[in-house]
Design an enzyme around this catalytic site. Sequence first.
Site, mmCIF file in Angstrom:
data_model
loop_
_atom_site.group_PDB
_atom_site.id
_atom_site.type_symbol
_atom_site.label_atom_id
_atom_site.label_comp_id
_atom_site.label_asym_id
_atom_site.label_seq_id
_atom_site.Cartn_x
_atom_site.Cartn_y
_atom_site.Cartn_z
ATOM 1 N N ASP A 1 -20.236 44.641 132.008
ATOM 2 C CA ASP A 1 -20.744 43.248 131.881
ATOM 3 C C ASP A 1 -20.137 42.385 130.984
ATOM 4 O O ASP A 1 -20.903 41.436 130.379
ATOM 5 C CB ASP A 1 -22.168 43.424 131.533
ATOM 6 C CG ASP A 1 -22.392 44.389 130.373
ATOM 7 O OD1 ASP A 1 -21.395 44.246 129.711
ATOM 8 O OD2 ASP A 1 -23.491 44.916 130.152
ATOM 9 N N GLU B 1 -20.058 50.995 136.769
ATOM 10 C CA GLU B 1 -21.466 50.685 136.109
ATOM 11 C C GLU B 1 -22.185 49.501 136.830
ATOM 12 O O GLU B 1 -22.529 48.597 135.968
ATOM 13 C CB GLU B 1 -21.130 50.308 134.699
ATOM 14 C CG GLU B 1 -22.379 50.885 133.858
ATOM 15 C CD GLU B 1 -22.283 50.458 132.388
ATOM 16 O OE1 GLU B 1 -22.321 49.497 131.866
ATOM 17 O OE2 GLU B 1 -22.106 51.787 131.531
ATOM 18 N N GLU C 1 -24.148 39.005 128.838
ATOM 19 C CA GLU C 1 -24.101 40.222 129.479
ATOM 20 C C GLU C 1 -24.805 40.113 131.094
ATOM 21 O O GLU C 1 -24.172 40.704 131.943
ATOM 22 C CB GLU C 1 -24.552 41.458 128.958
ATOM 23 C CG GLU C 1 -23.292 41.692 127.909
ATOM 24 C CD GLU C 1 -23.794 41.186 126.545
ATOM 25 O OE1 GLU C 1 -24.623 40.244 126.325
ATOM 26 O OE2 GLU C 1 -23.163 41.688 125.414
ATOM 27 N N HIS D 1 -24.550 44.881 117.594
ATOM 28 C CA HIS D 1 -23.523 43.890 118.089
ATOM 29 C C HIS D 1 -24.124 42.680 118.653
ATOM 30 O O HIS D 1 -23.366 41.600 118.944
ATOM 31 C CB HIS D 1 -22.434 44.428 118.540
ATOM 32 C CG HIS D 1 -22.650 45.148 119.962
ATOM 33 N ND1 HIS D 1 -22.271 44.267 120.885
ATOM 34 C CD2 HIS D 1 -22.776 46.308 120.164
ATOM 35 C CE1 HIS D 1 -22.626 45.078 122.035
ATOM 36 N NE2 HIS D 1 -23.032 46.218 121.588
ATOM 37 N N ARG E 1 -25.720 39.363 120.634
ATOM 38 C CA ARG E 1 -25.647 38.286 120.140
ATOM 39 C C ARG E 1 -26.996 37.754 120.002
ATOM 40 O O ARG E 1 -27.384 37.255 119.081
ATOM 41 C CB ARG E 1 -25.110 37.392 121.278
ATOM 42 C CG ARG E 1 -23.732 36.953 121.400
ATOM 43 C CD ARG E 1 -23.012 36.386 122.218
ATOM 44 N NE ARG E 1 -21.451 36.446 122.343
ATOM 45 C CZ ARG E 1 -20.605 35.664 122.024
ATOM 46 N NH1 ARG E 1 -20.992 34.416 121.611
ATOM 47 N NH2 ARG E 1 -19.602 35.616 121.643
ATOM 48 N N HIS F 1 -20.091 46.336 112.951
ATOM 49 C CA HIS F 1 -19.031 46.046 113.885
ATOM 50 C C HIS F 1 -18.192 44.772 113.237
ATOM 51 O O HIS F 1 -18.695 44.246 112.258
ATOM 52 C CB HIS F 1 -20.126 45.354 114.885
ATOM 53 C CG HIS F 1 -19.693 44.815 116.304
ATOM 54 N ND1 HIS F 1 -18.853 43.889 116.507
ATOM 55 C CD2 HIS F 1 -19.316 45.659 117.643
ATOM 56 C CE1 HIS F 1 -18.585 43.719 117.808
ATOM 57 N NE2 HIS F 1 -18.627 44.966 118.245
HETATM 58 N N1 UDP Z 1 -18.309 53.724 119.215
HETATM 59 C C1 UDP Z 1 -17.303 53.741 118.750
HETATM 60 N N2 UDP Z 1 -17.133 53.699 117.398
HETATM 61 C C2 UDP Z 1 -18.230 53.069 116.817
HETATM 62 C C3 UDP Z 1 -19.534 52.614 117.202
HETATM 63 C C4 UDP Z 1 -19.391 52.888 118.723
HETATM 64 O O1 UDP Z 1 -16.358 54.453 119.207
HETATM 65 O O2 UDP Z 1 -17.684 52.844 115.489
HETATM 66 C C5 UDP Z 1 -18.619 53.876 120.727
HETATM 67 C C6 UDP Z 1 -19.959 54.571 121.126
HETATM 68 O O3 UDP Z 1 -19.794 55.957 121.241
HETATM 69 C C7 UDP Z 1 -20.085 54.069 122.652
HETATM 70 C C8 UDP Z 1 -19.348 52.626 122.567
HETATM 71 O O4 UDP Z 1 -18.700 52.683 121.512
HETATM 72 O O5 UDP Z 1 -19.474 54.749 123.665
HETATM 73 C C9 UDP Z 1 -20.430 51.579 122.524
HETATM 74 O O6 UDP Z 1 -19.884 50.159 122.116
HETATM 75 P P1 UDP Z 1 -20.863 48.954 121.895
HETATM 76 O O7 UDP Z 1 -21.869 49.402 121.257
HETATM 77 O O8 UDP Z 1 -19.700 48.169 121.315
HETATM 78 O O9 UDP Z 1 -21.047 48.393 123.177
HETATM 79 P P2 UDP Z 1 -21.905 48.473 124.448
HETATM 80 O O10 UDP Z 1 -22.219 49.972 124.681
HETATM 81 O O11 UDP Z 1 -23.172 47.767 123.870
HETATM 82 O O12 UDP Z 1 -21.676 47.742 125.408
#
Ligand code: UDP
Length: 368
Positions: free
Chosen positions: A94, A116, A130, A212, A214, A244
Amino acid sequence: MKILLCFGTRPEAIKMAPLYHKLKENNFEVIVSVTAQHREMLDQVLDFFDIKPDYDLDLMQPNQTLNNLSALILSKMDKVLLEVNPDLVFVHGDTTTSSMVALAAFHRGIKVAHVEAGLRTYNKHSPFPEEINRQLTGRLADIHFTPTNEATSNLVKEGISQSTIIQTGNTVIDALFWTISKIEKQNYIHPEIEELKNIIPSNKKIILVTGHRRENFGTGMNNLCEALLEVSKREDVVIVYPVHLNPNVKDVVNQLLSDKKNILLINPVSYPAFVWLMQKSFLIVSDSGGIQEEAPSLGKPVLVTRNTSERPEGVMEGFSKLVGTDKEKIINVIQELLENFNGFENKSNPYGNGNASKNIISFLQNLN
Ligand code: UDP
Protein backbone atom coordinates in the site's frame (compact mmCIF):
# COMPACT_ATOMS: atom_id res chain seq x y z
CA MET A 1 8.44 -15.77 -17.74
CA LYS A 2 10.17 -12.43 -17.13
CA ILE A 3 9.18 -10.89 -13.82
CA LEU A 4 9.88 -7.36 -12.61
CA LEU A 5 9.71 -6.94 -8.82
CA CYS A 6 9.25 -3.32 -7.70
CA PHE A 7 9.38 -1.93 -4.18
CA GLY A 8 10.65 1.04 -2.27
CA THR A 9 10.30 0.81 1.51
CA ARG A 10 11.65 -1.37 4.31
CA PRO A 11 8.45 -3.40 4.90
CA GLU A 12 7.93 -4.02 1.18
CA ALA A 13 11.50 -5.28 0.85
CA ILE A 14 11.13 -7.64 3.82
CA LYS A 15 7.90 -9.01 2.38
CA MET A 16 9.20 -9.33 -1.22
CA ALA A 17 12.53 -10.93 -0.23
CA PRO A 18 11.19 -14.49 0.21
CA LEU A 19 9.39 -14.23 -3.13
CA TYR A 20 12.55 -12.97 -4.85
CA HIS A 21 14.53 -15.99 -3.63
CA LYS A 22 11.77 -18.49 -4.44
CA LEU A 23 11.43 -17.10 -7.97
CA LYS A 24 15.19 -17.44 -8.48
CA GLU A 25 15.22 -20.99 -7.06
CA ASN A 26 12.50 -21.90 -9.54
CA ASN A 27 14.37 -20.42 -12.52
CA PHE A 28 12.13 -17.47 -13.26
CA GLU A 29 13.89 -14.52 -14.86
CA VAL A 30 13.74 -11.89 -12.09
CA ILE A 31 14.61 -8.21 -12.39
CA VAL A 32 14.44 -5.95 -9.34
CA SER A 33 13.73 -2.23 -9.44
CA VAL A 34 13.71 -0.22 -6.21
CA THR A 35 12.37 3.33 -5.95
CA ALA A 36 14.18 3.76 -2.61
CA GLN A 37 11.21 5.67 -1.17
CA HIS A 38 13.10 4.80 2.05
CA ARG A 39 16.89 4.82 1.70
CA GLU A 40 18.85 3.62 4.76
CA MET A 41 16.05 1.39 6.05
CA LEU A 42 15.63 -0.21 2.62
CA ASP A 43 19.37 -0.78 2.20
CA GLN A 44 19.54 -2.61 5.57
CA VAL A 45 17.00 -5.11 4.25
CA LEU A 46 18.57 -5.52 0.79
CA ASP A 47 21.84 -6.24 2.49
CA PHE A 48 20.51 -8.87 4.90
CA PHE A 49 18.48 -10.70 2.26
CA ASP A 50 21.27 -10.40 -0.30
CA ILE A 51 19.26 -8.64 -2.98
CA LYS A 52 21.13 -6.50 -5.50
CA PRO A 53 18.65 -4.35 -7.43
CA ASP A 54 19.06 -4.12 -11.19
CA TYR A 55 17.55 -0.62 -11.11
CA ASP A 56 17.86 1.76 -8.17
CA LEU A 57 15.84 4.90 -8.87
CA ASP A 58 17.02 6.50 -5.62
CA LEU A 59 14.02 8.82 -5.43
CA MET A 60 14.10 9.79 -1.76
CA GLN A 61 14.51 13.54 -1.24
CA PRO A 62 14.25 15.66 1.91
CA ASN A 63 10.75 17.09 2.56
CA GLN A 64 9.38 15.35 -0.49
CA THR A 65 5.66 15.73 -1.15
CA LEU A 66 3.57 12.71 -2.12
CA ASN A 67 2.73 14.38 -5.45
CA ASN A 68 6.35 14.97 -6.25
CA LEU A 69 7.25 11.39 -5.33
CA SER A 70 4.33 10.02 -7.40
CA ALA A 71 5.34 12.02 -10.48
CA LEU A 72 8.94 10.86 -10.17
CA ILE A 73 7.93 7.21 -9.84
CA LEU A 74 5.66 7.42 -12.91
CA SER A 75 8.28 8.97 -15.13
CA LYS A 76 11.29 6.93 -13.96
CA MET A 77 9.40 3.64 -13.95
CA ASP A 78 8.17 4.26 -17.47
CA LYS A 79 11.77 4.03 -18.70
CA VAL A 80 12.41 0.85 -16.70
CA LEU A 81 9.24 -0.78 -18.04
CA LEU A 82 10.20 0.06 -21.62
CA GLU A 83 13.71 -1.29 -21.18
CA VAL A 84 12.78 -4.49 -19.31
CA ASN A 85 9.46 -5.21 -21.03
CA PRO A 86 8.42 -7.79 -18.41
CA ASP A 87 5.58 -10.30 -18.70
CA LEU A 88 4.42 -9.43 -15.19
CA VAL A 89 5.18 -6.65 -12.70
CA PHE A 90 4.92 -7.45 -9.00
CA VAL A 91 4.08 -4.72 -6.49
CA HIS A 92 3.41 -5.06 -2.79
CA GLY A 93 0.95 -3.63 -0.30
CA ASP A 94 0.00 0.00 0.00
CA THR A 95 2.81 2.47 -0.58
CA THR A 96 3.08 5.28 -3.12
CA THR A 97 5.55 3.00 -4.90
CA SER A 98 2.91 0.22 -5.18
CA SER A 99 0.15 2.39 -6.61
CA MET A 100 2.33 4.45 -8.97
CA VAL A 101 4.27 1.47 -10.34
CA ALA A 102 0.95 -0.32 -10.93
CA LEU A 103 -0.36 2.74 -12.77
CA ALA A 104 2.79 3.05 -14.90
CA ALA A 105 2.54 -0.65 -15.84
CA PHE A 106 -1.16 -0.29 -16.64
CA HIS A 107 -0.42 2.66 -18.95
CA ARG A 108 2.08 0.45 -20.79
CA GLY A 109 -0.34 -2.49 -21.03
CA ILE A 110 1.80 -4.69 -18.76
CA LYS A 111 0.09 -7.07 -16.34
CA VAL A 112 0.35 -6.36 -12.60
CA ALA A 113 0.39 -8.83 -9.70
CA HIS A 114 -0.39 -7.40 -6.24
CA VAL A 115 1.06 -9.13 -3.18
CA GLU A 116 -0.75 -8.54 0.14
CA ALA A 117 -3.88 -7.57 -1.76
CA GLY A 118 -7.32 -6.91 -0.30
CA LEU A 119 -6.49 -5.18 3.00
CA ARG A 120 -9.01 -2.42 3.71
CA THR A 121 -10.25 0.02 6.31
CA TYR A 122 -12.68 1.64 3.83
CA ASN A 123 -11.78 4.99 5.40
CA LYS A 124 -9.87 6.93 2.78
CA HIS A 125 -8.22 9.13 5.41
CA SER A 126 -6.95 6.33 7.61
CA PRO A 127 -4.35 5.17 7.13
CA PHE A 128 -3.35 8.05 4.86
CA PRO A 129 -2.24 7.61 2.10
CA GLU A 130 -2.06 3.81 2.37
CA GLU A 131 -5.80 3.04 2.13
CA ILE A 132 -6.12 4.80 -1.22
CA ASN A 133 -2.81 3.33 -2.42
CA ARG A 134 -4.08 -0.19 -1.79
CA GLN A 135 -7.50 0.47 -3.32
CA LEU A 136 -5.91 2.01 -6.43
CA THR A 137 -3.46 -0.86 -6.73
CA GLY A 138 -6.33 -3.31 -6.37
CA ARG A 139 -8.21 -1.69 -9.27
CA LEU A 140 -5.11 -1.75 -11.47
CA ALA A 141 -3.89 -5.27 -10.68
CA ASP A 142 -4.62 -8.33 -12.81
CA ILE A 143 -3.67 -10.92 -10.17
CA HIS A 144 -4.33 -10.49 -6.45
CA PHE A 145 -2.39 -12.53 -3.88
CA THR A 146 -4.32 -12.15 -0.62
CA PRO A 147 -3.06 -13.06 2.86
CA THR A 148 -6.33 -13.95 4.66
CA ASN A 149 -10.02 -14.85 4.22
CA GLU A 150 -10.97 -11.32 5.18
CA ALA A 151 -8.76 -9.81 2.43
CA THR A 152 -10.14 -12.26 -0.14
CA SER A 153 -13.72 -11.44 0.77
CA ASN A 154 -13.06 -7.68 0.56
CA LEU A 155 -11.99 -8.11 -3.07
CA VAL A 156 -14.90 -10.39 -3.90
CA LYS A 157 -17.30 -7.79 -2.46
CA GLU A 158 -15.65 -5.16 -4.67
CA GLY A 159 -16.47 -7.22 -7.75
CA ILE A 160 -12.97 -8.52 -8.52
CA SER A 161 -13.18 -11.78 -10.47
CA GLN A 162 -12.60 -14.73 -8.11
CA SER A 163 -10.40 -16.46 -10.67
CA THR A 164 -7.82 -13.67 -10.26
CA ILE A 165 -7.70 -13.88 -6.44
CA ILE A 166 -5.27 -16.37 -4.91
CA GLN A 167 -5.14 -16.67 -1.13
CA THR A 168 -1.58 -17.46 -0.12
CA GLY A 169 -0.92 -16.20 3.44
CA ASN A 170 1.42 -13.29 4.06
CA THR A 171 5.02 -13.50 2.83
CA VAL A 172 6.16 -11.67 5.99
CA ILE A 173 5.83 -14.95 7.87
CA ASP A 174 8.13 -16.62 5.32
CA ALA A 175 10.66 -13.82 5.95
CA LEU A 176 10.26 -14.13 9.71
CA PHE A 177 10.80 -17.92 9.81
CA TRP A 178 13.78 -17.68 7.45
CA THR A 179 15.33 -15.00 9.66
CA ILE A 180 14.74 -16.93 12.89
CA SER A 181 16.35 -20.03 11.44
CA LYS A 182 19.34 -17.93 10.43
CA ILE A 183 19.86 -16.07 13.73
CA GLU A 184 19.34 -19.20 15.80
CA LYS A 185 22.13 -21.10 14.03
CA GLN A 186 24.75 -21.98 16.61
CA ASN A 187 27.67 -20.04 15.19
CA TYR A 188 25.73 -17.10 13.79
CA ILE A 189 26.98 -13.82 15.22
CA HIS A 190 25.30 -10.57 14.31
CA PRO A 191 27.14 -7.48 15.60
CA GLU A 192 23.94 -5.49 16.15
CA ILE A 193 22.36 -8.29 18.21
CA GLU A 194 25.54 -8.57 20.28
CA GLU A 195 25.43 -4.81 20.89
CA LEU A 196 21.76 -5.01 21.94
CA LYS A 197 22.61 -7.81 24.38
CA ASN A 198 25.15 -5.45 25.96
CA ILE A 199 22.91 -2.44 26.34
CA ILE A 200 19.57 -4.01 27.34
CA PRO A 201 19.32 -5.10 30.99
CA SER A 202 18.48 -8.81 31.04
CA ASN A 203 16.45 -8.73 34.27
CA LYS A 204 13.66 -6.46 32.99
CA LYS A 205 10.55 -6.93 30.89
CA ILE A 206 11.16 -5.39 27.48
CA ILE A 207 8.45 -3.16 26.03
CA LEU A 208 9.33 -2.76 22.35
CA VAL A 209 7.95 0.36 20.65
CA THR A 210 7.76 1.49 17.01
CA GLY A 211 5.65 4.08 15.19
CA HIS A 212 5.56 5.86 11.87
CA ARG A 213 1.97 6.49 10.70
CA ARG A 214 1.21 9.95 9.36
CA GLU A 215 -2.15 9.93 11.14
CA ASN A 216 -0.27 9.85 14.48
CA PHE A 217 2.10 12.74 13.73
CA GLY A 218 1.57 15.56 16.23
CA THR A 219 -0.83 14.92 19.12
CA GLY A 220 -0.82 11.14 18.74
CA MET A 221 2.98 10.92 19.00
CA ASN A 222 2.98 13.29 21.97
CA ASN A 223 0.38 11.21 23.84
CA LEU A 224 2.25 7.99 23.16
CA CYS A 225 5.50 9.47 24.47
CA GLU A 226 3.79 10.75 27.63
CA ALA A 227 2.25 7.32 28.24
CA LEU A 228 5.66 5.65 27.82
CA LEU A 229 7.20 8.13 30.24
CA GLU A 230 4.61 7.16 32.84
CA VAL A 231 5.13 3.41 32.32
CA SER A 232 8.92 3.84 32.49
CA LYS A 233 8.59 4.75 36.18
CA ARG A 234 8.18 1.01 36.86
CA GLU A 235 11.48 -0.56 37.82
CA ASP A 236 10.65 -3.92 36.26
CA VAL A 237 10.50 -2.62 32.66
CA VAL A 238 12.80 -1.25 30.00
CA ILE A 239 11.30 0.49 26.99
CA VAL A 240 13.29 -0.17 23.83
CA TYR A 241 12.34 2.18 21.01
CA PRO A 242 14.00 1.98 17.55
CA VAL A 243 12.96 5.43 16.33
CA HIS A 244 11.78 5.77 12.71
CA LEU A 245 13.93 8.17 10.66
CA ASN A 246 11.04 10.38 9.54
CA PRO A 247 11.68 13.79 11.20
CA ASN A 248 7.99 13.98 12.28
CA VAL A 249 8.69 10.98 14.48
CA LYS A 250 12.36 11.42 15.34
CA ASP A 251 12.20 15.03 16.49
CA VAL A 252 9.25 14.55 18.87
CA VAL A 253 10.51 11.28 20.35
CA ASN A 254 14.01 12.64 20.91
CA GLN A 255 12.64 15.77 22.51
CA LEU A 256 10.31 13.97 24.94
CA LEU A 257 12.09 10.70 25.68
CA SER A 258 15.89 11.13 25.40
CA ASP A 259 17.97 10.46 28.48
CA LYS A 260 15.08 9.10 30.53
CA LYS A 261 15.46 6.28 33.01
CA ASN A 262 14.33 2.85 31.71
CA ILE A 263 13.94 4.17 28.15
CA LEU A 264 16.39 3.21 25.45
CA LEU A 265 16.07 5.14 22.19
CA ILE A 266 17.98 3.55 19.33
CA ASN A 267 18.15 3.97 15.56
CA PRO A 268 16.02 1.61 13.44
CA VAL A 269 17.73 -1.76 13.58
CA SER A 270 18.27 -4.28 10.81
CA TYR A 271 15.62 -6.95 10.33
CA PRO A 272 17.48 -9.78 12.14
CA ALA A 273 18.12 -7.50 15.12
CA PHE A 274 14.48 -6.46 15.19
CA VAL A 275 13.32 -10.07 15.05
CA TRP A 276 15.64 -10.82 17.97
CA LEU A 277 14.17 -7.83 19.87
CA MET A 278 10.62 -9.06 19.22
CA GLN A 279 11.56 -12.52 20.49
CA LYS A 280 12.99 -11.03 23.69
CA SER A 281 10.18 -8.56 24.32
CA PHE A 282 7.30 -8.98 26.79
CA LEU A 283 4.92 -6.84 24.76
CA ILE A 284 5.03 -4.56 21.71
CA VAL A 285 3.47 -1.11 21.22
CA SER A 286 3.26 -0.20 17.54
CA ASP A 287 1.24 1.28 14.69
CA SER A 288 3.04 -0.98 12.22
CA GLY A 289 1.18 -3.39 9.99
CA GLY A 290 3.98 -5.92 9.59
CA ILE A 291 4.54 -6.21 13.32
CA GLN A 292 0.86 -7.05 13.91
CA GLU A 293 1.37 -9.92 11.46
CA GLU A 294 4.69 -11.16 12.83
CA ALA A 295 3.97 -10.97 16.57
CA PRO A 296 1.40 -13.82 16.75
CA SER A 297 4.05 -16.27 15.44
CA LEU A 298 6.26 -15.19 18.35
CA GLY A 299 3.47 -15.23 20.95
CA LYS A 300 3.84 -11.50 21.71
CA PRO A 301 0.85 -9.22 22.34
CA VAL A 302 0.70 -5.95 20.37
CA LEU A 303 -0.96 -2.71 21.45
CA VAL A 304 -1.88 -1.07 18.18
CA THR A 305 -1.75 2.73 18.51
CA ARG A 306 -4.50 3.26 15.97
CA ASN A 307 -8.31 3.38 16.02
CA THR A 308 -8.79 1.08 13.04
CA SER A 309 -6.81 -1.76 11.57
CA GLU A 310 -6.90 -3.35 8.15
CA ARG A 311 -5.67 -6.42 10.00
CA PRO A 312 -8.77 -7.25 12.06
CA GLU A 313 -7.93 -10.97 12.33
CA GLY A 314 -5.32 -10.40 15.05
CA VAL A 315 -7.67 -8.16 17.02
CA MET A 316 -10.56 -10.65 16.74
CA GLU A 317 -8.37 -13.54 17.86
CA GLY A 318 -6.94 -11.58 20.81
CA PHE A 319 -3.34 -11.23 19.56
CA SER A 320 -3.53 -7.45 19.28
CA LYS A 321 -5.52 -4.65 20.90
CA LEU A 322 -6.52 -1.37 19.27
CA VAL A 323 -5.66 1.32 21.83
CA GLY A 324 -5.56 4.48 19.69
CA THR A 325 -3.39 7.27 21.05
CA ASP A 326 -5.24 8.08 24.26
CA LYS A 327 -2.58 8.40 26.97
CA GLU A 328 -4.57 6.85 29.84
CA LYS A 329 -5.78 3.95 27.70
CA ILE A 330 -2.24 3.11 26.59
CA ILE A 331 -0.99 3.21 30.18
CA ASN A 332 -3.86 1.05 31.49
CA VAL A 333 -3.57 -1.63 28.81
CA ILE A 334 0.23 -1.87 29.25
CA GLN A 335 -0.12 -2.16 33.05
CA GLU A 336 -2.83 -4.80 32.70
CA LEU A 337 -0.68 -6.91 30.34
CA LEU A 338 2.40 -6.52 32.54
CA GLU A 339 0.43 -7.90 35.49
CA ASN A 340 -1.68 -10.58 33.82
CA PHE A 341 -0.39 -11.73 30.43
CA ASN A 342 0.74 -15.37 30.46
CA GLY A 343 1.02 -16.15 26.77
CA PHE A 344 -1.36 -17.30 24.05
CA GLU A 345 -2.41 -20.91 24.13
CA ASN A 346 -0.96 -22.47 20.98
CA LYS A 347 -3.23 -20.43 18.75
CA SER A 348 -2.05 -20.33 15.15
CA ASN A 349 -1.12 -17.13 13.36
CA PRO A 350 -4.05 -15.91 11.20
CA TYR A 351 -1.62 -14.19 8.79
CA GLY A 352 0.24 -17.20 7.50
CA ASN A 353 2.35 -20.28 8.07
CA GLY A 354 5.51 -19.50 6.09
CA ASN A 355 4.36 -20.91 2.75
CA ALA A 356 3.06 -17.77 1.04
CA SER A 357 5.85 -17.39 -1.51
CA LYS A 358 5.70 -21.10 -2.30
CA ASN A 359 1.95 -20.71 -2.95
CA ILE A 360 2.59 -17.74 -5.26
CA ILE A 361 5.16 -19.75 -7.25
CA SER A 362 2.78 -22.72 -7.62
CA PHE A 363 0.20 -20.38 -9.12
CA LEU A 364 2.73 -18.88 -11.56
CA GLN A 365 3.95 -22.32 -12.62
CA ASN A 366 0.41 -23.26 -13.54
CA LEU A 367 0.15 -20.17 -15.74
CA ASN A 368 3.03 -21.38 -17.92
N1 UDP B 1 11.40 -3.54 11.46
C1 UDP B 1 12.79 -3.58 11.31
N2 UDP B 1 13.57 -2.73 12.06
C2 UDP B 1 13.02 -1.82 12.94
C3 UDP B 1 11.61 -1.78 13.08
C4 UDP B 1 10.82 -2.64 12.31
O1 UDP B 1 13.33 -4.37 10.53
O2 UDP B 1 13.78 -1.08 13.59
C5 UDP B 1 10.57 -4.44 10.62
C6 UDP B 1 9.42 -5.18 11.29
O3 UDP B 1 9.82 -6.45 11.79
C7 UDP B 1 8.41 -5.32 10.17
C8 UDP B 1 8.65 -4.10 9.32
O4 UDP B 1 9.95 -3.61 9.65
O5 UDP B 1 8.64 -6.46 9.37
C9 UDP B 1 7.60 -3.06 9.61
O6 UDP B 1 7.91 -1.88 8.99
P1 UDP B 1 7.07 -0.55 9.24
O7 UDP B 1 6.54 -0.56 10.63
O8 UDP B 1 7.98 0.57 8.83
O9 UDP B 1 5.92 -0.59 8.16
P2 UDP B 1 4.48 -1.29 8.08
O10 UDP B 1 4.59 -2.72 8.47
O11 UDP B 1 3.54 -0.52 8.96
O12 UDP B 1 4.10 -1.16 6.64
